[in-house]
Design a protein around this motif. Structure first.
Motif, PDB file in Angstrom:
ATOM      1  N   GLY A  11       0.827  -1.214   0.000  1.00 26.64           N
ATOM      2  CA  GLY A  11       0.000   0.000   0.000  1.00 26.64           C
ATOM      3  C   GLY A  11       0.854   1.255   0.000  1.00 26.64           C
ATOM      4  O   GLY A  11       2.086   1.206  -0.081  1.00 26.64           O
ATOM      5  N   ASN A  34      -3.167  -8.118  -0.902  1.00 30.92           N
ATOM      6  CA  ASN A  34      -3.822  -7.336  -1.966  1.00 30.92           C
ATOM      7  C   ASN A  34      -5.322  -7.172  -1.709  1.00 30.92           C
ATOM      8  O   ASN A  34      -6.124  -7.129  -2.641  1.00 30.92           O
ATOM      9  N   MET A  35      -5.687  -7.068  -0.452  1.00 28.33           N
ATOM     10  CA  MET A  35      -7.115  -6.935  -0.152  1.00 28.33           C
ATOM     11  C   MET A  35      -7.665  -5.583  -0.616  1.00 28.33           C
ATOM     12  O   MET A  35      -8.877  -5.404  -0.734  1.00 28.33           O
ATOM     13  N   ILE A  67      -3.992 -10.624   7.557  1.00 25.05           N
ATOM     14  CA  ILE A  67      -3.786 -10.368   8.995  1.00 25.05           C
ATOM     15  C   ILE A  67      -4.967 -10.846   9.847  1.00 25.05           C
ATOM     16  O   ILE A  67      -4.873 -10.900  11.069  1.00 25.05           O
ATOM     17  N   ARG A  68      -6.076 -11.209   9.189  1.00 26.75           N
ATOM     18  CA  ARG A  68      -7.193 -11.790   9.955  1.00 26.75           C
ATOM     19  C   ARG A  68      -6.894 -13.232  10.353  1.00 26.75           C
ATOM     20  O   ARG A  68      -7.566 -13.787  11.219  1.00 26.75           O
ATOM     21  N   PRO A  92      -9.166   1.012   4.576  1.00 26.39           N
ATOM     22  CA  PRO A  92      -8.892   2.411   4.901  1.00 26.39           C
ATOM     23  C   PRO A  92     -10.020   3.399   4.596  1.00 26.39           C
ATOM     24  O   PRO A  92      -9.837   4.596   4.840  1.00 26.39           O
ATOM     25  N   MET A 131      -0.644   2.559  12.288  1.00 28.86           N
ATOM     26  CA  MET A 131      -1.262   3.667  11.560  1.00 28.86           C
ATOM     27  C   MET A 131      -2.719   3.759  11.960  1.00 28.86           C
ATOM     28  O   MET A 131      -3.538   2.930  11.586  1.00 28.86           O
ATOM     29  N   SER A 132      -3.009   4.770  12.736  1.00 28.09           N
ATOM     30  CA  SER A 132      -4.391   5.056  13.101  1.00 28.09           C
ATOM     31  C   SER A 132      -4.898   6.172  12.184  1.00 28.09           C
ATOM     32  O   SER A 132      -4.319   6.412  11.116  1.00 28.09           O
ATOM     33  N   THR A 133      -5.919   6.875  12.578  1.00 18.62           N
ATOM     34  CA  THR A 133      -6.518   7.885  11.694  1.00 18.62           C
ATOM     35  C   THR A 133      -7.166   8.995  12.506  1.00 18.62           C
ATOM     36  O   THR A 133      -7.579   8.762  13.660  1.00 18.62           O
ATOM     37  N   PHE A 178     -15.975   2.828   9.917  1.00 17.18           N
ATOM     38  CA  PHE A 178     -14.510   2.806   9.799  1.00 17.18           C
ATOM     39  C   PHE A 178     -13.853   3.476  11.009  1.00 17.18           C
ATOM     40  O   PHE A 178     -12.929   2.927  11.618  1.00 17.18           O
ATOM     41  N   LYS A 182     -11.351   1.660  13.694  1.00  8.93           N
ATOM     42  CA  LYS A 182      -9.990   2.176  13.903  1.00  8.93           C
ATOM     43  C   LYS A 182      -9.807   2.667  15.345  1.00  8.93           C
ATOM     44  O   LYS A 182      -8.715   2.554  15.906  1.00  8.93           O
ATOM     45  N   GLY A 205      -3.438   9.617  11.474  1.00  9.06           N
ATOM     46  CA  GLY A 205      -3.151  10.284  10.219  1.00  9.06           C
ATOM     47  C   GLY A 205      -4.240  11.237   9.769  1.00  9.06           C
ATOM     48  O   GLY A 205      -5.431  10.957   9.906  1.00  9.06           O
ATOM     49  N   HIS A 213       0.298   5.875  -4.394  1.00  8.95           N
ATOM     50  CA  HIS A 213      -1.064   5.564  -3.964  1.00  8.95           C
ATOM     51  C   HIS A 213      -1.883   5.091  -5.154  1.00  8.95           C
ATOM     52  O   HIS A 213      -1.828   5.701  -6.219  1.00  8.95           O
TER      53      HIS A 213
HETATM   54  N1  LIG Z   1      -4.143   7.305   3.113  1.00  6.84           N
HETATM   55  C1  LIG Z   1      -4.703   8.101   3.987  1.00  6.84           C
HETATM   56  O1  LIG Z   1      -5.094   9.218   3.648  1.00  6.84           O
HETATM   57  C2  LIG Z   1      -4.813   7.691   5.438  1.00  6.84           C
HETATM   58  C3  LIG Z   1      -5.256   8.639   6.355  1.00  6.84           C
HETATM   59  C4  LIG Z   1      -5.314   8.294   7.709  1.00  6.84           C
HETATM   60  C5  LIG Z   1      -4.968   7.030   8.106  1.00  6.84           C
HETATM   61  N2  LIG Z   1      -4.561   6.114   7.188  1.00  6.84           N
HETATM   62  C6  LIG Z   1      -4.208   4.782   7.661  1.00  6.84           C
HETATM   63  O2  LIG Z   1      -2.903   4.462   7.238  1.00  6.84           O
HETATM   64  C7  LIG Z   1      -2.810   3.077   6.963  1.00  6.84           C
HETATM   65  C8  LIG Z   1      -2.246   2.863   5.584  1.00  6.84           C
HETATM   66  O3  LIG Z   1      -3.075   3.518   4.634  1.00  6.84           O
HETATM   67  P1  LIG Z   1      -2.728   3.483   3.092  1.00  6.84           P
HETATM   68  O4  LIG Z   1      -3.242   4.729   2.516  1.00  6.84           O
HETATM   69  O5  LIG Z   1      -1.318   3.073   2.899  1.00  6.84           O
HETATM   70  O6  LIG Z   1      -3.689   2.307   2.644  1.00  6.84           O
HETATM   71  P2  LIG Z   1      -3.525   1.322   1.387  1.00  6.84           P
HETATM   72  O7  LIG Z   1      -4.890   0.782   1.123  1.00  6.84           O
HETATM   73  O8  LIG Z   1      -2.770   1.980   0.301  1.00  6.84           O
HETATM   74  O9  LIG Z   1      -2.605   0.147   1.983  1.00  6.84           O
HETATM   75  C9  LIG Z   1      -3.100  -0.825   2.847  1.00  6.84           C
HETATM   76  C10 LIG Z   1      -2.592  -2.170   2.378  1.00  6.84           C
HETATM   77  O10 LIG Z   1      -3.073  -3.161   3.294  1.00  6.84           O
HETATM   78  C11 LIG Z   1      -3.409  -4.332   2.557  1.00  6.84           C
HETATM   79  N3  LIG Z   1      -4.391  -5.092   3.312  1.00  6.84           N
HETATM   80  C12 LIG Z   1      -5.690  -4.782   3.527  1.00  6.84           C
HETATM   81  N4  LIG Z   1      -6.287  -5.725   4.239  1.00  6.84           N
HETATM   82  C13 LIG Z   1      -5.347  -6.683   4.486  1.00  6.84           C
HETATM   83  C14 LIG Z   1      -5.370  -7.922   5.187  1.00  6.84           C
HETATM   84  N5  LIG Z   1      -6.500  -8.388   5.740  1.00  6.84           N
HETATM   85  N6  LIG Z   1      -4.216  -8.621   5.291  1.00  6.84           N
HETATM   86  C15 LIG Z   1      -3.070  -8.165   4.707  1.00  6.84           C
HETATM   87  N7  LIG Z   1      -3.006  -7.010   4.009  1.00  6.84           N
HETATM   88  C16 LIG Z   1      -4.131  -6.281   3.904  1.00  6.84           C
HETATM   89  C17 LIG Z   1      -3.968  -3.783   1.236  1.00  6.84           C
HETATM   90  O11 LIG Z   1      -3.927  -4.740   0.193  1.00  6.84           O
HETATM   91  C18 LIG Z   1      -3.102  -2.561   0.983  1.00  6.84           C
HETATM   92  O12 LIG Z   1      -1.997  -2.865   0.145  1.00  6.84           O
HETATM   93  C19 LIG Z   1      -4.195   2.495   7.201  1.00  6.84           C
HETATM   94  O13 LIG Z   1      -4.258   2.003   8.503  1.00  6.84           O
HETATM   95  C20 LIG Z   1      -5.095   3.700   7.076  1.00  6.84           C
HETATM   96  O14 LIG Z   1      -6.291   3.561   7.834  1.00  6.84           O
HETATM   97  C21 LIG Z   1      -4.478   6.419   5.861  1.00  6.84           C
END
Ligand SMILES: NC(=O)c1ccc[n+]([C@@H]2O[C@H](COP(=O)([O-])OP(=O)(O)OC[C@H]3O[C@@H](n4cnc5c(N)ncnc54)[C@H](O)[C@@H]3O)[C@@H](O)[C@H]2O)c1
Length: 358
Positions: A11, A34-35, A67-68, A92, A131-133, A178, A182, A205, A213
């Motif tokens: 991600g 790749n969820m 991760i589940r 997310p 990574m929280s939010t 969500f 979180k 975050g 992205h």
């Molecule tokens: N991007 C933002 O704007 C933002 C803002 C605040 C918080 N966050 C938090 O930051 C973290 C990362 O966000 P991101 O933007 O990189 O998200 P992203 O979706 O780009 O990356 C998350 C990755 O986790 C993988 N994933 C999902 N479920 C899974 C599972 N069950 N097992 C294994 N892998 C799994 C996905 O395939 C993906 O590649 C998240 O916790 C998100 O809540 C993001």
């Protein structure tokens, strides 16, 4: 050899962490199934990013684990016993969660607990960065007194001039499904720090962004906005006159903060991690900046109804981060970040129309 475990490694944030620590000579074990493609369809597919990491870094090892899956997570951690853990895997999206509450909670809350408990058994000394939010604050930020300016909303209450601090209440507000899952994870991460004295932290975050992205309509605001501009696609604004404000932080600066925490960890900490006031921008302002970079007009439609619980103005206070880790600072401004995202979409589109599909 220093060993780091990164979940969500394909991600946006996970892949940035992989790149940075690989370049520092660490061995990185990434977990991702790749969820994101399951959540968002083909446009959310992150395999292009996995291939990019695998071809660039021989010290990166990928594990296709969900991760589940509590047993698989436990076995991996007990085999690796990493020096540090960065947990970024998640469902997310605020909006998507309402249609899949069980999956959302299983990934965000239970998946985090699986990792925490496995870490407690295998490597309790390892810094655990979660990574929280800012959605853990629910819609409570909307209760701050606001003023309407020409292109944006802003705080009218001087107490929030520098942004929202970590002492802001997460209680008794509308979170979205969500935000609630979180918040459950966030509290558990704090608890493993405070109760079990593990070196954990939650990074709440704001908008995290960057060139890697796979931005989609429901997640990845700037990435998606710039993609729409490039492709002449209509961007939909939901409410607040398009003046809603987000503070944006580049994934590189997120990673730099994680690095500081891993070097000097603390127990059960919470930080608001955003771009701060200097990197805040409204949708209308983002249109202008995108147009000035691409030279193309933004196509958009306005819908009066705002997204449920959506923040009107959210700016993170960076005061606590800077006071605990004075070496850390924001290094990428909005113009630079927009440029990088723009170039990345151009390259991805040119290299392969299917990676990610457009
Ligand atoms: N991007 C933002 O704007 C933002 C803002 C605040 C918080 N966050 C938090 O930051 C973290 C990362 O966000 P991101 O933007 O990189 O998200 P992203 O979706 O780009 O990356 C998350 C990755 O986790 C993988 N994933 C999902 N479920 C899974 C599972 N069950 N097992 C294994 N892998 C799994 C996905 O395939 C993906 O590649 C998240 O916790 C998100 O809540 C993001």
């Amino acid at each position: 050899m220093q060993k780091l475990l990164v979940t969500g490694s394909s991600g946006l944030i996970g892949s940035e962490v992989v790149s940075f620590f690989c370049e520092q000579g660490w061995t990185i074990h990434g977990v991702d199934n790749n969820m994101r493609a399951d959540f968002f369809g083909a446009q959310g597919d992150t395999r292009w990013n996995l291939s990019r990491l695998q071809s660039r870094f021989p010290n990166f090892i990928h594990h296709e684990i969900d991760i589940r899956n509590r047993v698989a997570v436990r076995d991996l951690l007990s085999e690796l016993k990493p020096l540090a853990i960065v947990h970024t895997a998640a469902q997310p999206s605020h909006d998507l969660a309402a249609s899949r509450p069980l999956d959302d909670f299983d990934v965000n809350a239970v998946g985090t607990l699986n990792l925490l408990e496995s870490a407690r058994q295998a490597c309790p000394e390892a810094p655990f960065v979660h990574m929280s939010t800012n959605k853990v604050y629910g819609d409570r930020p909307n209760q701050i007194r606001l003023q309407e300016l020409v292109t944006r909303w802003d705080y009218a209450d001087p107490d929030f001039e520098d942004g929202i601090p970590e002492s802001f209440s997460i209680d008794q507000s509308l979170h979205s499904v969500f935000g609630a899952s979180k918040a459950a994870a966030d509290i558990m991460v704090q608890e493993y720090g405070r109760y079990f004295q593990m070196p954990t932290c939650c990074l709440r975050g704001g908008c995290l962004t960057g060139p890697n992205h796979a931005g989609v309509e429901l997640h990845g605001f700037l990435s998606y906005l710039i993609k729409c501009n490039l492709e002449g696609k209509v961007y939909k604004i939901f409410g607040y006159k398009g003046k809603q404000v987000r503070d944006n932080i580049h994934a590189y600066d997120v990673t730099q903060f994680m690095f500081q925490f891993i070097k000097q960890p603390r127990c059960g900490e919470v930080y608001n991690l955003g771009g701060g006031r200097a990197n805040s921008i409204s949708i209308l302002e983002a249109f202008k900046l995108a147009e000035s970079i691409t030279g193309k007009p933004m196509q958009y439609e306005y819908y009066e109804q705002n997204r449920k619980g959506d923040h009107i103005c959210y700016i993170s206070s960076l005061t606590k981060m800077k006071s605990h880790y004075p070496e850390w600072r924001i290094t990428k401004n909005l113009e630079e970040t927009f440029q990088e995202i723009y170039l990345s979409w151009q390259n991805r589109t040119a290299a392969n129309h299917a990676s990610p599909p457009v």
